[in-house]
Write a protein that holds these residues in place. Structure first.
Motif, PDB file in Angstrom:
ATOM      1  N   ALA B  21      -2.298   3.813 -13.671  1.00 45.48           N
ATOM      2  CA  ALA B  21      -2.634   4.846 -12.466  1.00 45.48           C
ATOM      3  C   ALA B  21      -3.594   3.894 -11.780  1.00 45.48           C
ATOM      4  CB  ALA B  21      -3.257   5.976 -12.451  1.00 45.48           C
ATOM      5  N   LEU B  22      -4.537   3.079 -12.052  1.00 40.29           N
ATOM      6  CA  LEU B  22      -5.530   2.356 -11.668  1.00 40.29           C
ATOM      7  C   LEU B  22      -4.819   1.217 -10.979  1.00 40.29           C
ATOM      8  CD1 LEU B  22      -8.461   1.702 -11.080  1.00 40.29           C
ATOM      9  CD2 LEU B  22      -8.393   0.086 -13.131  1.00 40.29           C
ATOM     10  N   GLY B  23      -3.929   0.377 -11.726  1.00 42.41           N
ATOM     11  CA  GLY B  23      -3.242  -0.586 -11.182  1.00 42.41           C
ATOM     12  C   GLY B  23      -2.737  -0.187  -9.908  1.00 42.41           C
ATOM     13  N   ASP B  24      -1.985   1.024  -9.829  1.00 43.10           N
ATOM     14  CA  ASP B  24      -1.178   1.333  -8.949  1.00 43.10           C
ATOM     15  C   ASP B  24      -2.097   1.612  -7.427  1.00 43.10           C
ATOM     16  OD1 ASP B  24       1.306   1.454  -9.400  1.00 43.10           O
ATOM     17  OD2 ASP B  24       1.475   3.630  -9.314  1.00 43.10           O
ATOM     18  N   ARG B  25      -3.184   2.138  -7.771  1.00 41.21           N
ATOM     19  CA  ARG B  25      -4.444   2.222  -6.634  1.00 41.21           C
ATOM     20  C   ARG B  25      -4.785   1.025  -6.239  1.00 41.21           C
ATOM     21  NH1 ARG B  25      -6.960   6.682  -9.202  1.00 41.21           N
ATOM     22  NH2 ARG B  25      -8.693   5.069 -10.075  1.00 41.21           N
ATOM     23  N   VAL B  26      -4.946   0.242  -7.039  1.00 44.24           N
ATOM     24  CA  VAL B  26      -5.301  -1.379  -6.586  1.00 44.24           C
ATOM     25  C   VAL B  26      -4.193  -1.891  -5.695  1.00 44.24           C
ATOM     26  CG1 VAL B  26      -5.966  -3.843  -7.345  1.00 44.24           C
ATOM     27  CG2 VAL B  26      -7.126  -1.581  -8.616  1.00 44.24           C
ATOM     28  N   PHE B  27      -3.175  -1.788  -6.277  1.00 41.50           N
ATOM     29  CA  PHE B  27      -2.028  -2.364  -5.682  1.00 41.50           C
ATOM     30  C   PHE B  27      -1.916  -1.943  -4.247  1.00 41.50           C
ATOM     31  CE2 PHE B  27       2.630  -2.301  -4.498  1.00 41.50           C
ATOM     32  CZ  PHE B  27       2.780  -3.889  -4.596  1.00 41.50           C
ATOM     33  N   SER B  28      -1.982  -0.453  -4.174  1.00 40.10           N
ATOM     34  CA  SER B  28      -1.835   0.020  -2.637  1.00 40.10           C
ATOM     35  C   SER B  28      -2.886  -0.295  -1.942  1.00 40.10           C
ATOM     36  CB  SER B  28      -1.670   1.626  -2.893  1.00 40.10           C
ATOM     37  OG  SER B  28      -2.811   2.367  -3.115  1.00 40.10           O
ATOM     38  N   TRP B  29      -4.193  -0.292  -2.350  1.00 40.60           N
ATOM     39  CA  TRP B  29      -5.226  -0.712  -1.561  1.00 40.60           C
ATOM     40  C   TRP B  29      -4.952  -2.122  -1.122  1.00 40.60           C
ATOM     41  CZ3 TRP B  29      -7.694   2.500   1.141  1.00 40.60           C
ATOM     42  CH2 TRP B  29      -8.132   3.938   0.480  1.00 40.60           C
ATOM     43  N   TRP B  30      -4.553  -2.957  -1.967  1.00 44.82           N
ATOM     44  CA  TRP B  30      -4.481  -4.373  -1.498  1.00 44.82           C
ATOM     45  C   TRP B  30      -3.527  -4.774  -0.395  1.00 44.82           C
ATOM     46  CZ3 TRP B  30      -0.367  -7.632  -3.900  1.00 44.82           C
ATOM     47  CH2 TRP B  30      -0.414  -8.997  -3.363  1.00 44.82           C
ATOM     48  N   THR B  31      -2.248  -3.898  -0.875  1.00 44.89           N
ATOM     49  CA  THR B  31      -1.201  -4.298   0.235  1.00 44.89           C
ATOM     50  C   THR B  31      -1.776  -3.667   1.687  1.00 44.89           C
ATOM     51  OG1 THR B  31      -0.199  -2.107  -0.672  1.00 44.89           O
ATOM     52  CG2 THR B  31       0.587  -4.329  -1.242  1.00 44.89           C
ATOM     53  N   LEU B  32      -2.381  -2.480   1.564  1.00 42.63           N
ATOM     54  CA  LEU B  32      -2.602  -1.674   2.972  1.00 42.63           C
ATOM     55  C   LEU B  32      -3.652  -2.636   3.517  1.00 42.63           C
ATOM     56  CD1 LEU B  32      -2.663   0.804   4.653  1.00 42.63           C
ATOM     57  CD2 LEU B  32      -4.698   1.438   3.272  1.00 42.63           C
ATOM     58  N   THR B  34      -3.949  -5.992   3.147  1.00 43.01           N
ATOM     59  CA  THR B  34      -3.478  -7.194   3.813  1.00 43.01           C
ATOM     60  C   THR B  34      -2.667  -6.754   5.180  1.00 43.01           C
ATOM     61  OG1 THR B  34      -1.918  -6.921   2.229  1.00 43.01           O
ATOM     62  CG2 THR B  34      -3.344  -8.571   1.909  1.00 43.01           C
ATOM     63  N   GLY B  35      -2.107  -5.540   5.005  1.00 39.66           N
ATOM     64  CA  GLY B  35      -1.396  -5.120   6.400  1.00 39.66           C
ATOM     65  C   GLY B  35      -2.199  -5.049   7.544  1.00 39.66           C
ATOM     66  N   LEU B  36      -3.269  -4.322   7.345  1.00 37.62           N
ATOM     67  CA  LEU B  36      -4.371  -4.199   8.171  1.00 37.62           C
ATOM     68  C   LEU B  36      -4.959  -5.468   8.897  1.00 37.62           C
ATOM     69  CD1 LEU B  36      -5.964  -0.973   6.879  1.00 37.62           C
ATOM     70  CD2 LEU B  36      -4.363  -1.062   8.971  1.00 37.62           C
ATOM     71  N   LEU B  37      -5.224  -6.310   7.863  1.00 39.40           N
ATOM     72  CA  LEU B  37      -6.016  -7.665   8.197  1.00 39.40           C
ATOM     73  C   LEU B  37      -4.613  -8.310   9.449  1.00 39.40           C
ATOM     74  CD1 LEU B  37      -7.967  -9.321   7.402  1.00 39.40           C
ATOM     75  CD2 LEU B  37      -6.590 -10.436   5.783  1.00 39.40           C
ATOM     76  N   VAL B  38      -3.436  -8.253   9.053  1.00 44.05           N
ATOM     77  CA  VAL B  38      -2.607  -8.852  10.322  1.00 44.05           C
ATOM     78  C   VAL B  38      -3.006  -8.076  11.427  1.00 44.05           C
ATOM     79  CG1 VAL B  38      -0.234  -9.289  11.069  1.00 44.05           C
ATOM     80  CG2 VAL B  38      -0.870  -9.423   8.608  1.00 44.05           C
ATOM     81  N   LEU B  39      -3.159  -6.915  11.649  1.00 40.77           N
ATOM     82  CA  LEU B  39      -3.367  -6.131  12.938  1.00 40.77           C
ATOM     83  C   LEU B  39      -4.712  -6.524  13.411  1.00 40.77           C
ATOM     84  CD1 LEU B  39      -1.802  -2.726  12.178  1.00 40.77           C
ATOM     85  CD2 LEU B  39      -0.821  -4.403  13.504  1.00 40.77           C
ATOM     86  N   ALA B  40      -5.615  -6.606  12.527  1.00 41.12           N
ATOM     87  CA  ALA B  40      -6.942  -6.938  12.911  1.00 41.12           C
ATOM     88  C   ALA B  40      -7.030  -8.447  13.588  1.00 41.12           C
ATOM     89  CB  ALA B  40      -7.920  -6.775  11.753  1.00 41.12           C
ATOM     90  N   ILE B  41      -6.300  -9.266  12.967  1.00 40.37           N
ATOM     91  CA  ILE B  41      -6.348 -10.795  13.544  1.00 40.37           C
ATOM     92  C   ILE B  41      -5.611 -10.750  14.898  1.00 40.37           C
ATOM     93  CG2 ILE B  41      -5.325 -13.009  13.119  1.00 40.37           C
ATOM     94  CD1 ILE B  41      -5.781 -12.617   9.889  1.00 40.37           C
ATOM     95  N   LEU B  42      -4.636  -9.912  14.939  1.00 41.52           N
ATOM     96  CA  LEU B  42      -4.076 -10.038  16.221  1.00 41.52           C
ATOM     97  C   LEU B  42      -4.774  -9.388  17.086  1.00 41.52           C
ATOM     98  CD1 LEU B  42      -0.076  -8.928  15.584  1.00 41.52           C
ATOM     99  CD2 LEU B  42      -1.142 -10.817  16.942  1.00 41.52           C
ATOM    100  N   GLY B  43      -5.512  -8.191  16.968  1.00 43.16           N
ATOM    101  CA  GLY B  43      -6.205  -7.784  17.769  1.00 43.16           C
ATOM    102  C   GLY B  43      -7.375  -8.535  18.177  1.00 43.16           C
ATOM    103  N   LEU B  44      -7.899  -9.340  17.098  1.00 48.08           N
ATOM    104  CA  LEU B  44      -9.214 -10.126  17.558  1.00 48.08           C
ATOM    105  C   LEU B  44      -9.019 -11.157  18.401  1.00 48.08           C
ATOM    106  CD1 LEU B  44     -11.188 -10.070  14.264  1.00 48.08           C
ATOM    107  CD2 LEU B  44     -11.946  -9.196  16.375  1.00 48.08           C
TER     108      LEU B  44
END
Lengths: 287, 330
Positions: B21-32, B34-44
């Motif tokens: 379950a911990l692995g799943d949580r880490v995975f989901s935070w990580w992917t979320l 990186t996904g947000l990072l793309v948006l942040a870079i575009l916005g900046l």
């Protein structure tokens, strides 16, 4: 229909039974529309099926049964040259359609497949609308105008019309598995082939959908000759007039080769098989 | 099988969260993340470029995109910064690029997936990928030294033959140095072909064998099979590939700067020199100050906006076309 520039149908049919294979009860009143004479199929140097000799009777259902790896699907695909696109695939012997060898040099595989259609194991409608799935074959065969009528006729014959007539423009992929398979049959009969090959058409379907397809197969024999590969012996017993039993033989080099063991009327093959191997298989004693 | 003799199994704890379950949580935070990072870079990028370009936008107003004159150092009066000519150059050169690159790329991809003997596929793919590895400045130099001079007689011939046709003839006007919209488009076509080919090939290779078999079993020729089974299946993916190619073509800087001719020009004549937004930025940024610099950054903003707009448009087109082609799913 498409123009018949290849004279695939003009020659008289011949029925030749080579010695060595048990052929019994092949009703002489029925004309054989196809005839396999010593047909072997190779993939590269590997002989997948050796020496198959059997007739395909007109307007009858011929079933091919046998264990996995016995080459029944391979033989089926050899009947309309569907093995052609597979690199290294090769056929020896004669596959005669109205007496004409389908593998003769001047025979066009495109024409062969327009006359001998095929339905596959997994329902494989195109990612198009229901209408366009049926119309596709009509269009490539140059059938112009009144496509609507042809589409309706094919869907009706495939016992699907009532279920889809109000959603012809919807995606075929939205249909259930059984409906998709009947759509594939409709697509095949729309181009009016003489022979329909079915490669385990029910193996991906539930029992109710299977029953519908089996009823349909029976109906279709009014207009078509059907060859069906099935791993389900009960199905073969239910739907077919003739049955060919294949098995896999292991040779000295430990290579498996598919081989036709027995061909006869279905009732006889299941109640009174001539070959011990057939009997073992149908009674479940097969190893 | 004596069920009665079995000791009662330990009661399964359905609520327990182990390390998986911990692995799943880490995975989901990580992917979320990186996904947000793309948006942040575009916005900046958007925020900073707009802020840097603001003096020019402020001075020119909407004229920044409707004005065709670009004059940073006028003899009298204020500097004029109009992006229209360069936006036109970007659009025309990219369009020419796609016009040539798309049919070629789709052809190569079809050949590689459907026709080529297995032995040929690997080497062919390598060669095409190598084309993508050539630095763009090399394409530019090749264009300016070899391609442009070599094309002049052909352009001249086309001008002589087609130039007289009403309306259409205006595309084939008088020929100058060979550095023009057409040459830029052709060089871009060569540059975007590898990327379009490689993605299109991947898309084509995902078409299920079953779909192709279905078409063949109905008596389809190879071409009919491709039209009936391969294209409908891969339409969206191919448009995506073309959009990536278009993005590259519109953003290409140095190669275009070298071969497009460097004139502030809006004309139907494909054989006339022009300029593109990316090319102007690289040509003039070094010598710019103040509002001039802001105006060049403003070109970047316009280019960015154009790319986004085209991509959104393409997605709408794909959705519509797929609904029409495949039938609505609902």
């Amino acid at each position: 229909m498409a123009s018949n520039d290849t004279n695939l149908t003009t020659r008289p049919s011949v029925a030749v039974h080579a010695p060595g294979t048990t052929v019994s009860g092949a009703d002489s009143a029925n004309a054989s529309v196809m005839q396999l004479r010593d047909v072997s199929v190779y993939y590269g140097s590997y002989e997948a099926v050796r020496g198959t000799t059997m007739p395909i009777q007109q307007n009858q259902v011929t079933a091919m049964i046998g264990p996995s790896g016995c080459g029944k699907s391979t033989v089926l695909r050899a009947l309309n040259r569907m093995n052609d696109p597979i690199p290294g695939a090769r056929v020896s012997g004669d596959v005669l359609f109205h007496g004409q060898d389908l593998y003769a040099k001047d025979v066009d595989p495109i024409q062969v497949r327009r006359r001998i259609g095929m339905v596959f194991q997994k329902p494989n409608p195109f990612p198009k609308s229901i209408y366009d799935n049926v119309a596709y074959g009509l269009r490539i065969n140059g059938i112009k105008g009144r496509l609507d009528d042809h589409v309706e006729e094919a869907l009706t014959k495939a016992a699907l019309w009532d279920e889809v007539k109000d959603k012809l423009r919807k995606s075929a992929l939205a249909l259930s598995g059984g409906q998709q398979q009947r759509l594939c049959i409709a697509r095949t009969i729309a181009v009016k082939p003489e022979v329909i090959l079915m490669d385990e058409p029910c193996s991906a379907l539930d029992p109710i959908a299977t029953a519908k397809i089996e009823d349909l197969i029976f109906e279709l024999t009014n207009d078509y000759t059907i060859v069906i590969v099935t791993h389900n012996m009960q199905q073969a017993a239910r739907v077919s007039h003739y049955t060919a039993f294949f098995t896999a033989e292991v040779d000295e080099a430990q290579e498996r080769h598919g081989r036709l063991v027995e061909f006869s009327q279905t009732g006889k093959l299941f109640t009174n098989p001539a070959d011990k191997r057939t009997e073992d298989y149908i009674t479940g004693r097969f190893g | 099988m004596t069920l009665t003799n079995n000791p009662p199994a330990a009661k399964p704890t359905l609520t327990q969260r182990g390390s998986s379950a911990l692995g799943d949580r880490v995975f989901s935070w990580w992917t979320l993340g990186t996904g947000l990072l793309v948006l942040a870079i575009l916005g900046l990028i958007l925020i900073t470029t707009v802020r840097e370009a603001w003096p020019a936008f402020d001075a020119m107003g909407l004229r920044f995109i409707t004005e065709r004159v670009w004059d940073p150092n006028p003899a009298t009066g204020d500097a004029i910064f109009g992006a229209l000519s360069f936006a036109y150059g970007t659009a025309v050169s990219s369009l020419i690029a796609l016009l040539f690159a798309v049919p070629v790329s789709v052809g190569i991809a079809l050949f590689l997936t459907e026709l080529a003997p297995r032995r040929l596929r690997g080497p062919a793919v390598t060669v095409i990928d190598l084309l993508a590895a050539v630095p763009s400045v090399v394409f530019g130099l090749w264009g300016i030294l070899v391609v442009a001079p070599a094309l002049v007689p052909i352009y001249q011939w086309m001008h002589d033959v087609f130039g007289g046709i009403p309306l259409l003839g205006r595309l084939f006007g008088p020929v100058g140095s060979g550095r023009n919209f057409m040459t830029a488009g052709l060089i871009l076509a060569i540059m975007v072909t590898p990327i379009i080919t490689s993605i299109t090939r991947e898309v084509f290779s995902t078409v299920p064998r079953a779909d192709k078999d279905a078409a063949l079993a109905l008596g389809a020729t190879r071409w009919e099979m491709i039209r009936g089974a391969v294209f409908p299946h891969s339409f969206g993916g191919v448009v995506g590939a073309v959009m990536l190619g278009l993005g590259r073509a519109m953003g290409e800087t140095i190669a275009v700067a070298l071969v497009i001719g460097g004139a502030t020009n809006i004309t139907a004549n494909l054989f006339a020199p022009g300029n593109s937004m990316a090319a102007v930025i690289v040509q003039q940024f070094g010598e710019s100050t103040g509002t001039f610099t802001a105006a060049l950054i403003g070109l970047g903003v316009v280019l960015f906006a154009m790319t986004v707009l085209i991509n959104v448009l393409a997605q709408v087109v794909v959705r519509r076309a797929e609904a029409r082609m495949k039938g609505s799913v609902a």
